[in-house]
Design an enzyme around this catalytic site. Structure first.
Site, PDB file in Angstrom:
ATOM      1  N   ASN A 222     -10.871  -2.748  -5.124  1.00 43.23           N
ATOM      2  CA  ASN A 222     -10.154  -1.765  -5.937  1.00 43.23           C
ATOM      3  C   ASN A 222     -10.827  -1.461  -7.279  1.00 43.23           C
ATOM      4  OD1 ASN A 222      -6.879  -2.852  -4.725  1.00 43.23           O
ATOM      5  ND2 ASN A 222      -8.076  -1.082  -4.093  1.00 43.23           N
TER       6      ASN A 222
ATOM      7  N   ASP B 191       0.830  -1.211   0.000  1.00 39.78           N
ATOM      8  CA  ASP B 191       0.000   0.000   0.000  1.00 39.78           C
ATOM      9  C   ASP B 191       0.864   1.260   0.000  1.00 39.78           C
ATOM     10  OD1 ASP B 191      -2.339   1.450   0.035  1.00 39.78           O
ATOM     11  OD2 ASP B 191      -2.533   1.393   2.219  1.00 39.78           O
TER      12      ASP B 191
HETATM   13  C1  IPE Z   1      -5.192  -2.600   0.058  1.00 36.02           C
HETATM   14  O1  IPE Z   1      -4.936  -1.272  -0.170  1.00 36.02           O
HETATM   15  C2  IPE Z   1      -5.185  -3.363  -1.229  1.00 36.02           C
HETATM   16  C3  IPE Z   1      -3.889  -3.448  -1.892  1.00 36.02           C
HETATM   17  C4  IPE Z   1      -2.749  -3.004  -1.445  1.00 36.02           C
HETATM   18  C5  IPE Z   1      -3.919  -4.099  -3.156  1.00 36.02           C
HETATM   19  P1  IPE Z   1      -6.120  -0.212  -0.360  1.00 36.02           P
HETATM   20  O2  IPE Z   1      -5.466   1.094  -0.574  1.00 36.02           O
HETATM   21  O3  IPE Z   1      -7.058  -0.672  -1.396  1.00 36.02           O
HETATM   22  O4  IPE Z   1      -6.831  -0.302   1.047  1.00 36.02           O
HETATM   23  P2  IPE Z   1      -7.717   0.770   1.828  1.00 36.02           P
HETATM   24  O5  IPE Z   1      -8.669   1.358   0.849  1.00 36.02           O
HETATM   25  O6  IPE Z   1      -6.770   1.790   2.370  1.00 36.02           O
HETATM   26  O7  IPE Z   1      -8.358  -0.026   2.914  1.00 36.02           O
HETATM   27  C1  IPE Z   2      -1.643   0.272  -3.353  1.00 36.06           C
HETATM   28  O1  IPE Z   2      -1.404   1.644  -3.374  1.00 36.06           O
HETATM   29  C2  IPE Z   2      -1.946  -0.291  -4.708  1.00 36.06           C
HETATM   30  C3  IPE Z   2      -3.327  -0.734  -4.897  1.00 36.06           C
HETATM   31  C4  IPE Z   2      -4.246  -0.706  -3.992  1.00 36.06           C
HETATM   32  C5  IPE Z   2      -3.670  -1.210  -6.206  1.00 36.06           C
HETATM   33  P1  IPE Z   2      -2.586   2.698  -3.331  1.00 36.06           P
HETATM   34  O2  IPE Z   2      -2.968   3.010  -4.739  1.00 36.06           O
HETATM   35  O3  IPE Z   2      -3.678   2.229  -2.462  1.00 36.06           O
HETATM   36  O4  IPE Z   2      -1.850   3.919  -2.691  1.00 36.06           O
HETATM   37  P2  IPE Z   2      -2.463   4.973  -1.669  1.00 36.06           P
HETATM   38  O5  IPE Z   2      -3.009   4.201  -0.515  1.00 36.06           O
HETATM   39  O6  IPE Z   2      -3.527   5.723  -2.429  1.00 36.06           O
HETATM   40  O7  IPE Z   2      -1.298   5.842  -1.301  1.00 36.06           O
HETATM   41 MG    MG Z   3      -4.053   2.471  -0.474  1.00 39.29          MG
END
Ligand code: IPE
Ligand code: IPE
Ligand code: MG
Length: 255
Positions: free
Chosen positions: A76, A28
């Site tokens: 996602n 993340d």
């Molecule tokens: C969790 O991250 C999923 C992945 C890293 C693929 P998210 O960014 O989707 O999670 P939330 O929305 O902060 O819970």
């Molecule tokens: C994790 O990074 C990747 C996926 C969830 C696909 P994020 O895209 O959630 O990054 P933040 O949380 O917005 O920084």
């Molecule tokens: Mg995230």
């Protein structure tokens, strides 16, 4: 990759650390990493994908056997269509382009999640990669893609329900072991340790059944910056955890 900070060299840390057999990582913070640099979110996802190679290499050398990484959740899909499309493309590119390097490191690639619901092109690379990497022995890299812990539990229940329908199983005979045995990858051990970079204090639907007794290690470092030293620190801290599983500490149980 020029966008990333310095590469941290792997030197086996001989201090007090414990290496889990099965490790989970929630990758993340890609978006925040990009925003901090005034770059589009897609640049963050690309840097994150590069960093996965680095994590794989370090985990392989430390002796981790199963590395499960969260790359795309069932939630996602709610992101803008353009971001979702770019993530799908990046996945295809990653699997294809990194195979030779993973091969050199002896890494078998597997996938967990609702694979059947993914676009055709994605399913195609998954099939090819699972086949071409299947005999590699050093470590398994398991990419959770279109993965949701709740959906996985539903999947397991549906398979068990088939046996009930066929008259080969009584509802009262369902056990915890049966639910484990019917998950997506039943041969992969539950993770002893789950690492979440970027500071969020939640599980976000990752390995819900499997994490019942996992240790958690949270870091504020954003995923694309998460390197060898962070991993080593996680293993050092893990060595100090007292895993009681509802029982008593070893020292207390001797009294
Ligand atoms: C969790 O991250 C999923 C992945 C890293 C693929 P998210 O960014 O989707 O999670 P939330 O929305 O902060 O819970
Ligand atoms: C994790 O990074 C990747 C996926 C969830 C696909 P994020 O895209 O959630 O990054 P933040 O949380 O917005 O920084
Ligand atoms: Mg995230």
């Amino acid at each position: 990759m020029a966008l990333l900070g310095k590469k941290q060299e792997f030197t086996y840390d001989t201090g007090d650390l414990k290496v889990p057999v099965s490790l989970g990582v929630i990758m993340d913070g890609n978006g925040r990493w990009a925003t901090k640099r005034h770059l589009p979110r897609s640049a963050g996802h690309r840097a994150g994908a590069e960093n996965l190679k680095e994590l794989c290499r370090n985990c392989g050398r430390y002796g981790v056997k199963y590395l499960t990484v969260y790359a795309f959740s069932t939630e996602n899909w709610s992101r803008p269509q353009d971001e979702v499309e770019k993530l799908m493309k990046l996945f295809v590119e990653f699997v294809d382009r990194y195979d030779p390097e993973l091969k050199e490191e002896g890494v078998r690639m597997r996938f967990t999640g609702d694979i059947a619901a993914l676009p055709e092109k994605v399913k195609e690379v998954i099939k090819i990669e699972e086949e071409r990497s299947k005999d590699r022995q050093k470590m398994q890299l398991i990419i959770a893609f279109n993965y949701g812990g709740r959906r996985e539990i539903v999947y397991s229940c549906q398979k068990i329900a088939e046996q009930i329908k066929a008259g080969t199983l009584e509802p009262s005979d369902i056990t915890e072991q049966m639910i484990s045995d019917n998950l997506y990858l039943p041969d992969v051990p539950d993770p002893e340790l789950i690492i979440r970079p970027s500071g969020e204090l939640r599980i976000s639907n990752f390995l819900l059944w499997e994490c019942a007794y996992s240790e958690f290690w949270i870091s504020d470092v954003l995923w694309p910056d998460f390197g060898y030293e962070d991993l080593t620190q996680a293993f050092r801290d893990y060595a100090l955890r007292d895993r009681r599983f509802g029982g008593l500490s070893k020292k207390d149980s001797k009294k």
